[in-house]
Design an enzyme around this catalytic site. Structure first.
Site, mmCIF file in Angstrom:
data_model
loop_
_atom_site.group_PDB
_atom_site.id
_atom_site.type_symbol
_atom_site.label_atom_id
_atom_site.label_comp_id
_atom_site.label_asym_id
_atom_site.label_seq_id
_atom_site.Cartn_x
_atom_site.Cartn_y
_atom_site.Cartn_z
ATOM 1 C CE LYS A 116 -4.254 -1.760 2.071
ATOM 2 N NZ LYS A 116 -5.264 -1.581 3.150
ATOM 3 C CE LYS A 208 -9.808 -10.731 -1.540
ATOM 4 N NZ LYS A 208 -9.283 -10.722 -0.144
ATOM 5 C CE LYS A 211 -14.102 -2.335 0.199
ATOM 6 N NZ LYS A 211 -14.514 -2.041 1.593
#
Length: 347
Positions: A116, A208, A211
């Site tokens: 991230k 995956k 969102k």
């Protein structure tokens, strides 16, 4: 010998973006089933959400929307505790104590932070780095014994176990002298179950479903209309070969494997029976059946979400009641932690 702990489940999702089919099949279906077999605590983890910049107005709305999704999918506030994390201050207080128990080397090994933060790690928020410690506090402030997690959170749960174990060892004498038995915190166990624990992107079967993907066609949102669901499945990436008749034929065909897995999860069938029905045929026929199955399963959820969102006061009432029930568990645990650590109780 360790002190036995009553079985208790804790899990949560962040209020960032729409919940999607992957969240539903990978987590929610399992959460719903566990309501009948476990004491369950389900949280909207809004403190985790602010580890990256959020628009305050959008965040408040997202908390309501995710809660509405919980309720529409079938979480029952009479069976489970449903609340948002920031309303129970004990999460943050225990996280600070755990920050003084956890070790820098443990956090440096967390691969999700590296992913991230990217190359600009010096400029990310400290909260993003310490995120797994707050996750440990989320779980252990309720002395939860089981945590439904996806593959991407397994490392964080291992850290929770390490923190619990080190706390128990560091304060063993104090724990015993206060009459709490041999250990204070349980070592929570992962529960990686459900019909489709890793639903992949409709645009790239190696990634995956997320969102945060820029393409809305990569996922099926729980708020999508039947028309949108059908269109996204029609446009889902496939390959030119027909579906195989046996499971081994899915090897190396990520998109085919993903779509077959989704269909199996939605219909309750196993993969071999799905391939027995559709194997040898073109994707067009299979996609039509998949779209029908997805619409049949998700349309009632979408309609119920709209009903909840039309009455935000009712959603807020669920969160308020759930937060009070959560505090009733967390507050005594936190008082005992203060005693163990040597902090004074407030009068």
């Amino acid at each position: 010998m360790t002190t036995p702990f009553a079985p208790r489940v804790f899990s949560g999702m962040q209020p960032t973006g729409n919940l999607h089919l992957g969240n539903y099949l990978g987590a929610m279906v399992n959460w719903i089933a566990m309501q009948s077999t476990h004491q369950c605590i389900y949280c909207v983890v809004d403190l985790h959400a602010i580890t990256v910049a959020q628009d305050p107005v959008a965040l408040r709305r997202a908390i309501i929307e995710v809660t509405a999704a919980y309720l529409a999918c079938g979480l029952d506030p009479k069976q489970s505790i449903i609340f948002n994390q920031s309303q129970v201050a004990e999460h943050a207080e225990l996280a600070w104590i755990f920050n003084c128990v956890a070790r820098l080397g443990w956090l440096n090994r967390m691969t999700q932070f590296k992913e991230k933060a990217g190359k600009d790690r010096e400029n990310v928020a400290v909260g993003l780095y310490a995120y797994p410690v707050l996750m440990a506090a989320d779980i252990l402030v309720y002395k939860a014994t089981h945590v439904p997690v996806g593959d991407d959170q397994k490392q964080h749960l291992e850290l929770s176990r390490d923190i619990a174990q080190k706390f128990n060892m560091d304060f063993a004498g104090s724990i015993a002298s206060h009459g709490f038995g041999e250990v204070f915190f349980p070592l929570p166990e992962p529960m990686i179950t459900g019909p489709a624990t890793r639903v992949m992107s409709l645009r790239d079967g190696t990634k995956k479903m997320s969102k945060s993907d820029v393409s809305d066609y990569s996922r099926i949102n729980l708020t999508d209309s039947p028309e949108a669901i059908a269109q996204k499945i029609r446009k889902a990436k496939t390959d030119p070969e027909p579906l195989p008749s046996e499971e081994k034929g899915l090897a190396g065909r990520a998109e085919a494997e993903n779509l077959v897995g989704i269909y199996a999860a939605l219909t309750g069938a196993d993969v071999s029976s799905v391939l027995g029905e559709f194997g040898g045929g073109q994707f067009s026929r299979f996609k039509t059946a998949l779209a029908d199955a997805a619409v049949a399963r998700l349309s009632p959820i979408s309609a119920d979400m709209r009903r909840w969102l039309d009455d935000e006061g009712a959603v807020e009432a669920v969160l308020a009641e759930g937060s009070a029930r959560a505090r009733a568990i967390a507050a005594p645990v936190m008082r005992e932690v203060r005693d163990i650590v040597g902090l004074l109780r407030s009068r």
